[in-house]
Design a protein around this motif. Structure first.
Motif, PDB file in Angstrom:
ATOM      1  N   ARG A   1       0.826  -1.215   0.000  1.00 43.09           N
ATOM      2  CA  ARG A   1       0.000   0.000   0.000  1.00 43.09           C
ATOM      3  C   ARG A   1       0.852   1.254   0.000  1.00 43.09           C
ATOM      4  NH1 ARG A   1      -2.959  -3.255   3.857  1.00 43.09           N
ATOM      5  NH2 ARG A   1      -4.838  -4.070   2.846  1.00 43.09           N
ATOM      6  N   GLY A   2       1.967   1.219   0.708  1.00 48.16           N
ATOM      7  CA  GLY A   2       2.830   2.382   0.785  1.00 48.16           C
ATOM      8  C   GLY A   2       2.301   3.432   1.740  1.00 48.16           C
ATOM      9  N   ALA A   3       3.160   4.358   2.097  1.00 44.70           N
ATOM     10  CA  ALA A   3       2.762   5.396   3.048  1.00 44.70           C
ATOM     11  C   ALA A   3       1.696   6.314   2.475  1.00 44.70           C
ATOM     12  CB  ALA A   3       3.994   6.195   3.474  1.00 44.70           C
ATOM     13  N   ASP A   4       1.728   6.562   1.162  1.00 42.58           N
ATOM     14  CA  ASP A   4       0.775   7.467   0.535  1.00 42.58           C
ATOM     15  C   ASP A   4      -0.302   6.747  -0.248  1.00 42.58           C
ATOM     16  OD1 ASP A   4       2.384   6.435  -1.383  1.00 42.58           O
ATOM     17  OD2 ASP A   4       3.049   8.349  -2.236  1.00 42.58           O
ATOM     18  N   GLY A   5      -0.342   5.411  -0.116  1.00 41.88           N
ATOM     19  CA  GLY A   5      -1.351   4.638  -0.824  1.00 41.88           C
ATOM     20  C   GLY A   5      -1.033   4.397  -2.282  1.00 41.88           C
ATOM     21  N   LYS A   6       0.165   4.760  -2.705  1.00 38.65           N
ATOM     22  CA  LYS A   6       0.529   4.593  -4.115  1.00 38.65           C
ATOM     23  C   LYS A   6       1.453   3.403  -4.355  1.00 38.65           C
ATOM     24  CE  LYS A   6      -0.012   9.481  -5.264  1.00 38.65           C
ATOM     25  NZ  LYS A   6       0.637  10.696  -5.832  1.00 38.65           N
ATOM     26  N   GLY A   7       1.607   2.562  -3.359  1.00 36.32           N
ATOM     27  CA  GLY A   7       2.409   1.368  -3.538  1.00 36.32           C
ATOM     28  C   GLY A   7       3.829   1.541  -3.065  1.00 36.32           C
ATOM     29  N   GLY A   8       4.623   0.475  -3.236  1.00 39.27           N
ATOM     30  CA  GLY A   8       6.005   0.501  -2.812  1.00 39.27           C
ATOM     31  C   GLY A   8       6.773  -0.650  -3.408  1.00 39.27           C
TER      32      GLY A   8
END
Length: 438
Positions: free
Chosen positions: A298-305
């Protein structure tokens, strides 16, 4: 001078028996795949799908499991458009069918000392014909269309989309259908690769004389890689059963085991070896996954990782155990390959063979674990409406995955050869030659 013995005549009903063997392999394989897919989808809640869609969804899952093409489509009427795409392989279903088909295909040959190329090709051809017929039926079954009720979208500030949809004549729908020709093509390729790998791995399956020279460099390495992949699946199954019995969401956990266990297990193998995947999972998948993996995806900003050992370890220090597990498992694979190889093979040759075999294995695992899924609805060309848009993706970083894999393979192959020096070995070629002489 004595004349060479002529070939033994075919027993009555030989061809019928060979067709029966092929039919048994295909029917059993398809039945097992349908059973595993149906149980997994039922555990995931797909049994409640409207309009009797469950059988079609099961058929589409089987199509995807053999590399077939399932195309999503949408229609939202005037001034609206839908976009959808799906590319994911439910590897639990794939593995179940592959094991059954391979075992039943090889079973009639297990007590044979020799086999001609014509006979092997004949068995493959019969199996392929029946497989294509079965796959055609499955493909024609894998199609359905769902209607989307805008009034139930629950989009809050965007207002009552149901009323807007009625006013503009928008009746969004999304459906899926198997693309028959691509499915037959990729399904046939899947079967041929499966039978080739099964024949290469099995020491009890005789090869034509022209292929005997490939036994020593290919069979031990292929068997070691198969043992590595299956070993990871077994370990993942044990871990999944523990989670199933000790934590909540038993149905969802069972769905993961029945649909995507090898996906997670082989991802763990690649990560443990130093590989990396670019991931994007906005919101919730509706199915459980390891917390560290979900957080990274998900990533910290919701854009993945980026899913790799360091990003996972930042969220759960136990992730470093994946490196230890990969090292032990790969060393065991190198030892197994060396034990099954000829004693004449040198350590550096074992290292090169295992590095090449592991690179091919990780390439296949990386391709099979990729995920790409998206569905969205746009109105008046203004982009995805909240609640209707989403994307899930998982893509390997090839140079990292294959580079570290080859490096690990060189080290493990060399060390495995040294460990196997004190073990009594017989090379595949020598063993077959001795049996042929007897």
């Amino acid at each position: 001078m004595s004349q060479p013995p002529s070939a033994a005549p075919r027993a009555p009903g030989h061809h019928l028996r060979v067709w029966g063997d092929a039919l048994a392999a295909v029917v059993a394989g398809v039945a097992v795949m349908f059973a595993v897919a149906a149980l997994g989808l039922w555990a995931a809640g797909a049994g409640d799908l409207p309009d009797g869609a469950f059988p079609a969804v099961v058929a589409a899952t089987v199509v995807a499991a053999v590399g077939g093409s399932v195309r999503l489509s949408g229609d939202a009427g005037f001034l609206a458009d839908t976009a959808a795409g799906l590319a994911v392989v439910p590897l639990s279903v794939t593995l179940a069918g592959a094991v059954v088909i391979a075992v039943l295909f090889l079973r009639p040959l297990r007590h044979r000392a020799v086999a001609s190329g014509t006979e092997l090709l004949g068995r493959v051809a019969r199996t392929a014909v029946l497989w294509l017929l079965a796959l055609l039926v499955v493909s024609l079954t894998a199609r359905h269309t769902f209607r989307i009720d805008l009034g139930d979208a629950g989009l809050g500030d965007l207002g009552d989309l149901g009323d807007i949809g009625d006013a503009l004549g928008i009746s969004p729908s999304v459906g899926f259908r198997a693309a028959v020709l691509p499915t037959l093509g990729f399904g046939l390729l899947w079967l041929l690769v499966l039978l080739a790998v099964a024949t290469a791995v099995s020491r009890r399956t005789p090869l034509p004389s022209r292929l005997l020279r490939f036994q020593e460099p290919v069979r031990p390495a292929a068997f070691a890689m198969l043992a590595l992949l299956l070993g990871y699946v077994v370990l993942g199954l044990l871990a999944g059963v523990v989670v199933l019995c000790t934590r909540g969401h038993p149905a969802e956990t069972a769905a993961v085991l029945l649909l995507g266990l090898p996906n997670l297990a082989w991802l763990a193998l690649g990560v443990g070896l130093g590989g990396a995947w670019d991931a994007r999972v906005p919101g919730s998948l509706g199915l459980p996954m390891p917390k560290a993996l979900a957080a990274v995806a998900r990533g910290a900003d919701g854009k993945g990782g980026v899913v790799d050992i360091s990003s996972l370890a930042e969220r759960d220090g136990r992730a470093w155990l994946l490196v230890v597990l990969a090292a032990v498992a790969l060393l065991a694979a190198g030892f197994l390959m060396a034990v099954r190889s000829s004693a004449r093979t040198r350590p550096w040759q074992h290292a090169v063979q295992l590095a090449a075999a592991l690179a091919v294995t990780l390439l296949v695992a990386g391709i099979l674990t990729r995920i790409s899924a998206r569905f969205g609805l746009s109105l008046l060309g203004l982009g995805d409406l909240a609640g209707f848009g989403g994307e899930v993706s998982l893509r390997p970083r090839w140079w990292t995955l294959l580079g570290f894999g080859m490096l690990w393979g060189l080290v493990a192959g060399f060390l495995g050869s040294l460990l196997a020096r004190r073990v009594r070995r017989r090379g595949d070629v020598t063993e077959v030659a001795d049996e042929g002489g007897r």
